[in-house]
Design an enzyme around this catalytic site. Structure first.
Site, short mmCIF file in Angstrom:
data_model
loop_
_atom_site.label_atom_id
_atom_site.label_comp_id
_atom_site.label_asym_id
_atom_site.label_seq_id
_atom_site.Cartn_x
_atom_site.Cartn_y
_atom_site.Cartn_z
N HIS A 237 22.26 -0.10 14.04
CA HIS A 237 23.67 -0.43 13.87
C HIS A 237 24.00 -0.23 12.40
CE1 HIS A 237 27.18 -3.46 13.91
NE2 HIS A 237 27.59 -2.27 14.33
N ASP A 238 25.01 0.58 12.12
CA ASP A 238 25.29 0.97 10.74
C ASP A 238 25.52 -0.23 9.81
OD1 ASP A 238 27.78 0.36 11.87
OD2 ASP A 238 28.60 2.38 11.61
N THR A 239 26.14 -1.29 10.31
CA THR A 239 26.35 -2.46 9.46
C THR A 239 25.02 -3.15 9.16
OG1 THR A 239 28.50 -2.75 10.50
CG2 THR A 239 27.70 -4.55 9.14
N THR A 260 35.27 2.13 7.92
CA THR A 260 36.26 2.13 8.99
C THR A 260 36.57 0.69 9.42
OG1 THR A 260 35.51 4.30 9.75
CG2 THR A 260 36.79 2.98 11.30
#
Length: 467
Positions: A237-239, A260
């Site tokens: 997960h990018d976060t 985003t």
């Protein structure tokens, strides 16, 4: 001999391949490949172009060889919640629908027939978002039950790309938590919940953790790209990856992963699934080493990205910031988390309509539109800080902003003012750095998260904005 690590970081608007390595104890980055990513209509649904994205992944790998910097390891991260269902022949069932599609409208009613909202939060610790996988799965159950009958595997987007690369099916923990189907107690799928919702539990495979080695690419991929390569699991997960790169070893650190979406929160070792936490709409997403990212999902720079696109990219983000600062006294504000800003046909018109509907001055110029967005974001950050401080019972002195949004100087200044905190901005490529850090931790280049974060602080420029 230099060992290169490759981060393939695919966000909801663009993707990039970034090589990372160590030189004299400092992390060095080099962008190798960049490509666009956006949803498009297919059969009336907003969908991701998965074959195109995988083609870009392979294109970036080939570019590494072209420049003579061949990675030994690679990891992929993407946005959360979206997934594919595979049949017995490993073909995708239906469309790869994106989270901004409206197929989940009304699906919470079916979910709450099984478990009400309060109990669901107490059980999962995940904030209600209409696009969470739990609701997407319910949309499939209601509209395409035949897909669930034929499904053999549930894979989130980065897991699917890993499968195409290695032939191995696995689901990584941090991204899995965004589904709202994982237990914060066991850190595994909540199979009882899954079964009670009528989803086939056998398609949800045991979760793997970031830092794990998944395995080598297949012989077919090796021949296509021209070199051997081992795939690792970062926080997919990018976060989760971005938060790993926050350059602070303070026990209590407040951060915003700004892109985003704006993900604002802290790290905790135990999930807060209390009713007070639910009412504040905070979430407990999984982080590296089973930390919890206790945060709020805020609409973020999606709004300014959409406005920039509507103006046909006539203005750069820097120019929009500059024009916004010139309109600093414009009085109107919007609720950046309102549903009307999730996927409007025109972001500009949605902002104007919101202001008109709330009896505020309607912005007309690009500068006025931009300042409404930036000022509203900063005010939302201020309110979120108050909620986090109340629930964590801790007063924070500063905020670390990482990700592409940390370059928005005007927004950084507004954030410092709205929160009363010192803002530290940087690094920009936080997600890719966190991806690479997970690989380096997995291969014992760093012995601990604290040493990895210390290296980030030493390697990248951090800007300071006083309250």
């Amino acid at each position: 001999m230099t060992t290169y690590y490759l981060a393939v970081d695919i966000g909801a608007s663009s993707g990039r391949h970034i090589l990372g390595w160590l030189e004299e104890g400092k992390i060095v980055l080099e962008e190798v490949h960049r490509f666009s990513n956006e949803l498009s209509k297919k059969d009336g649904e907003l969908c991701w172009d998965v074959p195109y994205l995988f083609g870009e992944i392979k294109k970036g790998l080939k570019k590494c060889k072209e420049i003579g910097k061949i990675p030994t390891y690679m990891g992929i991260d993407t946005w959360g919640v979206d997934f594919v269902l595979l049949d017995e022949k490993d073909q995708i069932l239906g469309n790869t629908v994106g989270y901004r599609d409206d197929r989940t409208k009304g699906m919470e009613e079916f979910v709450y027939q099984v478990m009400d909202e309060k109990d669901l939060y107490a059980r999962t610790g995940i904030q209600k978002q209409p696009f969470n996988s739990i609701y997407q799965m319910m949309a499939i159950k209601q509209k395409h039950p035949e897909y669930l009958e034929r499904a053999k595997d549930f894979l989130l987007i980065p897991d699917y790309f890993n499968f195409l690369l290695t032939g191995k099916k696995s689901v990584e923990y941090t991204n899995a938590t965004t589904t709202q189907l994982v237990s914060p107690i066991t850190n595994q799928w909540d199979y009882e919940l899954i079964s009670s919702l009528g989803y086939p539990k056998e398609i949800f495979k045991e979760l793997r953790t970031s830092g794990d080695v998944l395995g080598p690419v297949t012989e077919e991929i090796r021949k296509e790209i021209g070199f051997d390569l081992t795939v690792m699991l970062p926080a997919t997960h990018d976060t989760g990856s971005a938060v790993l790169s926050v350059p602070s070893n303070e026990e209590q650190t407040l951060y915003i992963s700004s892109g985003t979406w704006s993900l604002m929160g802290i790290e905790q070792r135990k999930a807060d699934c209390s009713e007070e936490s639910r009412l504040a709409n905070l979430t407990n997403e999984g982080g590296f080493d089973y930390r919890f990212r206790y945060l709020k999902n805020i609409m973020g720079l999606w709004m300014i990205q959409s406005v920039k696109k509507e103006y046909h990219d006539e203005y750069s983000f820097a120019k929009l910031c500059e024009m916004a600062s010139e309109c600093n006294e414009f009085p109107s504000r919007v609720d950046v988390n309102a549903d009307c800003f999730l996927a409007p046909e025109s972001m500009i018109q949605s902002i104007k309509k919101y202001c008109e509907g709330t009896n505020q001055k309607v912005p007309q110029t690009p500068g006025e539109i931009a300042t409404v967005i930036y000022q509203s974001l900063a005010e939302c950050y201020g309110k979120t800080v108050e909620e986090l401080e109340k629930l964590s019972q801790y007063q924070y002195d500063s905020i670390h902003i990482v990700g592409g949004g940390c370059n928005a100087q005007y927004l950084n200044e507004l954030t410092a003012k709205a929160t009363g905190k010192t803002v530290y901005a940087g690094p920009t490529e936080a997600t890719a750095i966190g991806n690479i850090l997970a690989q380096m931790l997995g291969t014992k280049i760093f012995d601990s998260v604290s040493l990895a974060r210390e290296a980030v602080f030493e390697s990248f420029e951090i800007m300071k904005f006083k309250a």
